[in-house]
Enzyme design. Structure first.
Site, mmCIF file in Angstrom:
data_model
loop_
_atom_site.group_PDB
_atom_site.id
_atom_site.type_symbol
_atom_site.label_atom_id
_atom_site.label_comp_id
_atom_site.label_asym_id
_atom_site.label_seq_id
_atom_site.Cartn_x
_atom_site.Cartn_y
_atom_site.Cartn_z
ATOM 1 N N HIS A 1 -10.133 3.446 2.033
ATOM 2 C CA HIS A 1 -9.745 4.218 3.142
ATOM 3 C C HIS A 1 -10.097 3.503 4.352
ATOM 4 O O HIS A 1 -10.303 4.355 5.338
ATOM 5 C CB HIS A 1 -10.050 5.522 3.007
ATOM 6 C CG HIS A 1 -9.184 6.216 2.020
ATOM 7 N ND1 HIS A 1 -7.861 6.652 2.101
ATOM 8 C CD2 HIS A 1 -9.427 6.355 0.518
ATOM 9 C CE1 HIS A 1 -7.362 7.032 1.078
ATOM 10 N NE2 HIS A 1 -8.201 7.007 0.114
ATOM 11 N N ASP B 1 -9.237 0.265 5.376
ATOM 12 C CA ASP B 1 -8.130 -0.879 5.760
ATOM 13 C C ASP B 1 -7.332 -0.458 6.857
ATOM 14 O O ASP B 1 -7.091 -1.113 7.847
ATOM 15 C CB ASP B 1 -7.507 -1.408 4.676
ATOM 16 C CG ASP B 1 -6.481 -0.510 3.974
ATOM 17 O OD1 ASP B 1 -6.548 0.622 4.002
ATOM 18 O OD2 ASP B 1 -5.681 -1.033 3.193
ATOM 19 N N GLY C 1 -3.877 3.321 -9.034
ATOM 20 C CA GLY C 1 -4.848 2.785 -7.906
ATOM 21 C C GLY C 1 -5.207 1.446 -8.248
ATOM 22 O O GLY C 1 -6.125 0.905 -7.638
ATOM 23 N N LEU C 2 -4.288 0.580 -9.047
ATOM 24 C CA LEU C 2 -4.418 -0.574 -9.190
ATOM 25 C C LEU C 2 -3.283 -1.461 -8.498
ATOM 26 O O LEU C 2 -2.933 -2.757 -8.942
ATOM 27 C CB LEU C 2 -4.770 -0.991 -10.611
ATOM 28 C CG LEU C 2 -5.705 -0.413 -11.450
ATOM 29 C CD1 LEU C 2 -5.923 -0.669 -13.039
ATOM 30 C CD2 LEU C 2 -7.212 -0.824 -10.848
ATOM 31 N N SER C 3 -2.481 -0.815 -7.752
ATOM 32 C CA SER C 3 -1.691 -1.424 -6.837
ATOM 33 C C SER C 3 -0.445 -2.416 -7.554
ATOM 34 O O SER C 3 -0.167 -3.479 -7.203
ATOM 35 C CB SER C 3 -2.176 -2.810 -6.027
ATOM 36 O OG SER C 3 -3.152 -2.161 -5.143
ATOM 37 N N SER D 1 2.429 -1.438 -7.211
ATOM 38 C CA SER D 1 3.654 -1.548 -6.314
ATOM 39 C C SER D 1 3.150 -2.934 -5.284
ATOM 40 O O SER D 1 4.323 -3.623 -5.021
ATOM 41 C CB SER D 1 3.865 -0.360 -5.307
ATOM 42 O OG SER D 1 2.820 -0.052 -4.839
ATOM 43 N N GLU E 1 6.246 -0.745 2.559
ATOM 44 C CA GLU E 1 5.695 0.397 2.296
ATOM 45 C C GLU E 1 5.872 1.308 3.502
ATOM 46 O O GLU E 1 6.108 2.567 3.329
ATOM 47 C CB GLU E 1 4.259 0.192 1.827
ATOM 48 C CG GLU E 1 4.005 -0.493 0.658
ATOM 49 C CD GLU E 1 3.968 0.397 -0.570
ATOM 50 O OE1 GLU E 1 4.016 1.604 -0.539
ATOM 51 O OE2 GLU E 1 3.676 -0.471 -1.780
ATOM 52 N N ASP F 1 -4.137 -4.056 -0.334
ATOM 53 C CA ASP F 1 -3.500 -4.316 -1.587
ATOM 54 C C ASP F 1 -2.530 -5.665 -1.708
ATOM 55 O O ASP F 1 -2.723 -6.552 -2.434
ATOM 56 C CB ASP F 1 -2.329 -3.425 -2.195
ATOM 57 C CG ASP F 1 -3.139 -1.958 -1.868
ATOM 58 O OD1 ASP F 1 -4.586 -1.931 -1.860
ATOM 59 O OD2 ASP F 1 -2.622 -0.672 -2.107
ATOM 60 N N TYR G 1 -2.407 11.012 1.230
ATOM 61 C CA TYR G 1 -3.028 10.026 1.853
ATOM 62 C C TYR G 1 -2.600 10.055 3.319
ATOM 63 O O TYR G 1 -3.362 9.364 4.217
ATOM 64 C CB TYR G 1 -2.060 8.693 1.038
ATOM 65 C CG TYR G 1 -2.805 7.481 1.617
ATOM 66 C CD1 TYR G 1 -3.952 6.510 1.120
ATOM 67 C CD2 TYR G 1 -2.004 6.837 2.806
ATOM 68 C CE1 TYR G 1 -4.015 5.450 1.524
ATOM 69 C CE2 TYR G 1 -2.000 5.419 2.759
ATOM 70 C CZ TYR G 1 -3.432 4.710 2.424
ATOM 71 O OH TYR G 1 -3.693 3.371 2.887
#
Ligand code: GLA
Length: 380
Positions: free
Chosen positions: A35, A37, A125-127, A129, A161, A173, A222
């Site tokens: 949190h 970036d 949470g490992l990206s 997307s 996104e 990411d 988020y």
């Protein structure tokens, strides 16, 4: 069967001809700096050996036909001339949003036939997307010989996104998926996108455990967290929290909303921890890494409030085994998903046993364990 062989086979079955190219983009794990970036701060991620693989061939028209093996083998077809958000086929919006962003720079590209396979767990949470977006950009860039570099690709993925899918994520990411360096972690300065890398020592495993509590970032809090950070920046009349020091924040503690104070304190202290962890990695200073990761988790739990009791539990179980010989914390956006640990090879078996022996017993959910190595980005 490898992902590459699988995607080639599926492509030949779906489109009755071989694919022209096969491309791959990795997922990522964030070692520290969460949190931060979108506050123009520092992050320290690594690309991982899990990702999205795409087989692709050009078309003469503007149609894009996509077969998504991991989304129940669904198919979607749309025209580049008419890109619209589709609530019913959520996965396809990543393709659409990414291509819309790509076409702002390259408006003349044609369509393509694509088959997508991936092994990044979704919503963990490992990206998954970001790796999907970067793989699409790599595929089109190869197909139409575009002069697209990794940083521009990352910005396009983020645009997809932000503007199309509706998640106000930062740049971490997509950037690490595009620009990661094998066996290295990357300290990225999100203010100017400059970065510095550190080797992850051979005897350290990137040990990831999925709590299997799923929660999509789009529906989560988020975007609210991001707005709260912006509110504090606005209070100081700067564009982001990157330009607020801990001293400045502390000096106004009585004046600002206690919740906003905590949110900002997390971001400001987390930036320092990310920078310190790069140095600690370079110096192989495990005790310093351990302390920074522990503090990061506590800050995300108490100040930023994005962990779950399951993630806290996993961190506690693993910390009990590692002590100062390794580090452990939640990773990514939070509200479910994964924890990351840096584990010396000799301790991997003990950490594994502790997780398998305790997590399900305490929380009634089976964990999934991923032992990762740092992989190369798609544009590197
Ligand atoms: C998600 C976002 C990133 C970053 C992390 C939290 O992964 O996509 O941009 O904000 O959460 O660090």
């Amino acid at each position: 069967m490898t992902q590459k062989a699988l995607v080639k086979d599926l492509f030949a079955q779906q489109f009755n001809s071989p694919a022209e190219f096969v491309c791959h983009a990795p997922g990522r794990v964030n070692i520290i700096g969460d949190h931060t970036d979108y506050n123009n701060g520092f992050v320290l991620p690594a690309a991982i050996n899990y990702g999205t693989t795409i087989a692709v061939s050009a078309r003469q028209d503007k149609e894009v036909e996509v077969y998504a093996y991991d989304c129940d083998s669904q198919k979607d077809i749309f025209s580049l001339n008419n890109i619209v958000f589709d609530k019913q086929v959520m996965w396809s919006n990543y393709v659409k949003g990414t291509l819309q962003a790509l076409m702002r720079k390259y408006p003349d590209i044609n369509g393509a036939n694509l088959v997508v396979v991936g092994n990044v767990p979704q919503g963990a949470g490992l990206s998954s997307s970001a790796s999907f977006e970067i793989a699409i950009l790599k595929a089109f860039s190869q197909l139409y010989q575009l002069d697209l570099d990794g940083i521009s690709a990352a910005l396009m993925g983020q645009q997809a996104e932000n503007d199309f899918v509706g998640c106000n994520c930062g740049i971490m990411d997509q950037l690490i998926s595009a620009m990661g360096l094998q066996n290295h972690a990357m300290l990225l300065d999100c203010k100017d996108l400059s970065f510095e890398e550190a080797l992850i020592p051979d005897d350290l495993t990137l040990f990831i455990v999925n709590s299997n509590v799923k929660r999509g970032l789009v529906d989560s809090e988020y975007n609210l967290r991001r707005r709260q950070c912006e509110q504090v920046a606005k209070y100081f009349d700067v564009s982001t929290l990157r330009d607020v020091s801990l001293e400045q924040l502390n000096s106004v503690q009585e004046q600002i909303d206690p919740l906003l104070f905590k949110r900002a304190r997390h971001v400001i202290t987390e930036n320092s921890r990310a920078v310190a962890t790069l140095d600690a990695l370079k110096n192989n200073d495990m005790a310093a890494i351990s302390i920074a990761m522990k503090e990061s988790h506590a800050s995300l739990r108490d100040d930023f409030e994005v962990t779950t009791k399951e993630m806290d539990g996993l961190v506690e179980i693993i910390d009990g085994v590692l002590g100062v010989n390794g580090g452990v914390r939640m990773t990514g956006g939070g509200f479910g998903g994964c924890i990351v640990a840096l584990v010396p090879s000799a301790m991997v078996i003990h950490v594994k046993n502790a997780v398998n022996g305790n997590y399900e017993r305490l929380f009634g959910i089976k964990p999934s364990i991923y032992q990762c190595t740092a992989a190369q980005g798609a544009f590197r």
